[in-house]
Design a protein around this motif. Structure first.
Motif, mmCIF file in Angstrom:
data_model
loop_
_atom_site.group_PDB
_atom_site.id
_atom_site.type_symbol
_atom_site.label_atom_id
_atom_site.label_comp_id
_atom_site.label_asym_id
_atom_site.label_seq_id
_atom_site.Cartn_x
_atom_site.Cartn_y
_atom_site.Cartn_z
ATOM 1 N N HIS A 158 0.829 -1.198 0.000
ATOM 2 C CA HIS A 158 0.000 0.000 0.000
ATOM 3 C C HIS A 158 0.870 1.258 0.000
ATOM 4 C CE1 HIS A 158 -2.726 3.084 1.589
ATOM 5 N NE2 HIS A 158 -3.720 2.343 1.128
ATOM 6 N N ALA A 159 1.852 1.305 0.880
ATOM 7 C CA ALA A 159 2.713 2.486 0.988
ATOM 8 C C ALA A 159 3.536 2.691 -0.279
ATOM 9 C CB ALA A 159 3.630 2.349 2.199
ATOM 10 N N SER A 202 -8.811 -2.277 1.136
ATOM 11 C CA SER A 202 -7.995 -1.205 1.705
ATOM 12 C C SER A 202 -7.355 -0.351 0.618
ATOM 13 C CB SER A 202 -6.919 -1.778 2.632
ATOM 14 O OG SER A 202 -5.929 -2.494 1.903
ATOM 15 N N PHE A 203 -7.189 -0.928 -0.568
ATOM 16 C CA PHE A 203 -6.698 -0.152 -1.708
ATOM 17 C C PHE A 203 -7.846 0.640 -2.332
ATOM 18 C CE2 PHE A 203 -3.751 -3.608 -1.076
ATOM 19 C CZ PHE A 203 -2.513 -3.021 -1.254
ATOM 20 N N TYR A 208 -8.947 5.593 -5.745
ATOM 21 C CA TYR A 208 -8.519 5.362 -7.126
ATOM 22 C C TYR A 208 -9.157 4.070 -7.631
ATOM 23 C CZ TYR A 208 -4.881 8.771 -6.030
ATOM 24 O OH TYR A 208 -4.216 9.906 -5.648
ATOM 25 N N PRO A 209 -9.480 3.982 -8.920
ATOM 26 C CA PRO A 209 -9.934 2.702 -9.454
ATOM 27 C C PRO A 209 -8.855 1.639 -9.230
ATOM 28 C CG PRO A 209 -10.254 4.462 -11.053
ATOM 29 C CD PRO A 209 -9.413 5.032 -9.951
ATOM 30 N N VAL A 210 -9.281 0.440 -8.857
ATOM 31 C CA VAL A 210 -8.337 -0.647 -8.575
ATOM 32 C C VAL A 210 -8.520 -1.760 -9.600
ATOM 33 C CG1 VAL A 210 -7.659 -2.438 -6.929
ATOM 34 C CG2 VAL A 210 -8.201 -0.134 -6.117
ATOM 35 N N ALA A 248 -12.933 -9.938 -5.938
ATOM 36 C CA ALA A 248 -12.467 -8.582 -6.237
ATOM 37 C C ALA A 248 -13.639 -7.653 -6.513
ATOM 38 C CB ALA A 248 -11.507 -8.615 -7.428
ATOM 39 N N PHE A 249 -14.632 -8.124 -7.258
ATOM 40 C CA PHE A 249 -15.841 -7.320 -7.460
ATOM 41 C C PHE A 249 -16.442 -6.945 -6.108
ATOM 42 C CE2 PHE A 249 -16.883 -9.800 -11.640
ATOM 43 C CZ PHE A 249 -15.908 -9.097 -12.322
ATOM 44 N N GLU A 250 -16.528 -7.924 -5.236
ATOM 45 C CA GLU A 250 -17.140 -7.716 -3.922
ATOM 46 C C GLU A 250 -16.363 -6.689 -3.099
ATOM 47 O OE1 GLU A 250 -20.144 -8.467 -1.069
ATOM 48 O OE2 GLU A 250 -19.985 -8.957 -3.193
ATOM 49 N N ALA A 251 -15.055 -6.648 -3.284
ATOM 50 C CA ALA A 251 -14.212 -5.698 -2.546
ATOM 51 C C ALA A 251 -14.283 -4.288 -3.135
ATOM 52 C CB ALA A 251 -12.769 -6.185 -2.538
ATOM 53 N N GLY A 252 -14.899 -4.153 -4.301
ATOM 54 C CA GLY A 252 -15.041 -2.837 -4.917
ATOM 55 C C GLY A 252 -14.066 -2.540 -6.024
ATOM 56 N N ALA A 253 -13.414 -3.573 -6.568
ATOM 57 C CA ALA A 253 -12.446 -3.349 -7.642
ATOM 58 C C ALA A 253 -13.111 -2.707 -8.859
ATOM 59 C CB ALA A 253 -11.789 -4.666 -8.051
#
Length: 280
Positions: A158-159, A202-203, A208-210, A248-253
């Motif tokens: 992340h950092a 968390s990303f 930003y779009p992930v 990933a869809f579920e996480a909001g990607a």
């Protein structure tokens, strides 16, 4: 109980088109111009929103090709797909290849180095107005697995990724043009990939779009090894990839990068219908 994630937009599917002899899953299948274009059009028809064209393998241990070879593999294909109204991204770490592909019609630069491999990439992104995928990266494919050392992989990735974002914005690339990618499989061991997948949200919260790319990667093969083999071959990993894509869809990607477009598109329809039904 937490409220379910309700999508505000349709997740993007980026179909993989490797125009290389040595990619880990489909190397050599689409070196021929006609075969490559036909496959790109087929993926579009199956539900891909973007076709990601790459002319240099980034599999672990891969050796580099020169810029002229990479450009010769991709530019005509990018142009042919663009002329057929197919949105195209160029999978490259070289600014000169990105610039040539954008001239041929690409609208996204998918840079697995996040701008580290070529300091001129930010200039190409800024001046062209193309969207720019910044992936987490620690080194070129030949030696990258030696760099897979972390104490807290989620925090460190992340950092490091946010450092790339900050540098891109400082170079004048507009925030709304940036897409981030945690870099599954790049300088990562299987346990690192699982942790990043589990904490993908968390990303997403950075705003930003992930982009998430796990397609047919070896950590899935190692999980599903059978028959006394060290790992299941890439050809047997579409279902596992599909599971990670739905997570990933579920996480909001914002999107997923995959080889199997049709299965992913079907799963997206099911996921979207289920989520939309929660709106009442």
């Amino acid at each position: 109980m937490n409220s379910p994630h309700l999508p505000t937009s349709r997740p993007q599917i980026m179909g993989i088109l490797n125009v290389t002899p040595d990619s880990f899953s489909d190397g050599g299948r689409y070196l021929d111009f006609d075969a490559a274009v036909a496959h790109g059009l087929s993926m579009r028809d199956e539900g891909a929103d973007i076709i990601d064209v790459g002319g240099e393998s980034t599999r672990p241990g891969a050796s580099r090709v020169d810029a002229a070879t990479e450009s010769s593999r991709v530019v005509d294909i990018v142009q042919a797909l663009s002329e057929n109204d197919v949105p195209v991204s160029i999978d490259t770490t070289r600014s000169e290849v990105a610039a040539a592909a954008i001239e041929a019609g690409a609208t996204i630069i998918n840079d697995v180095s996040g701008g580290l491999a070529d300091p001129q990439m930010s200039s190409v992104a800024r001046e062209s107005g193309a969207r720019w995928v910044l992936m987490h990266w620690r080194g070129h494919s030949k030696d990258m697995q030696k760099l897979a050392t972390y104490e807290d992989v989620v925090a460190e990735v992340h950092a490091e990724l946010m450092e790339r974002v900050a540098e891109a914005e400082a170079a004048g690339v507009a925030r709304e043009k940036l897409i981030i990618d945690p870099g599954i499989g790049f300088a990562k061991l299987p346990e690192h990939n699982w942790a990043l997948s589990a904490h993908l949200s968390s990303f997403v919260t950075e705003g930003y779009p992930v982009l998430f790319g796990s397609s047919r990667k070896s950590y899935l093969g190692k999980l599903l090894a059978d028959g006394g083999n060290e790992q299941r071959p890439a050809s047997g990993l579409n279902d596992a990839t599909l599971a990670t894509s739905v997570l990933a869809f579920e996480a909001g990607a914002w999107g997923v990068r995959v080889h199997d477009v049709r299965g992913t598109a079907d799963a997206r329809e099911v996921w979207m219908a289920t989520k939309n039904s929660l709106r009442g």
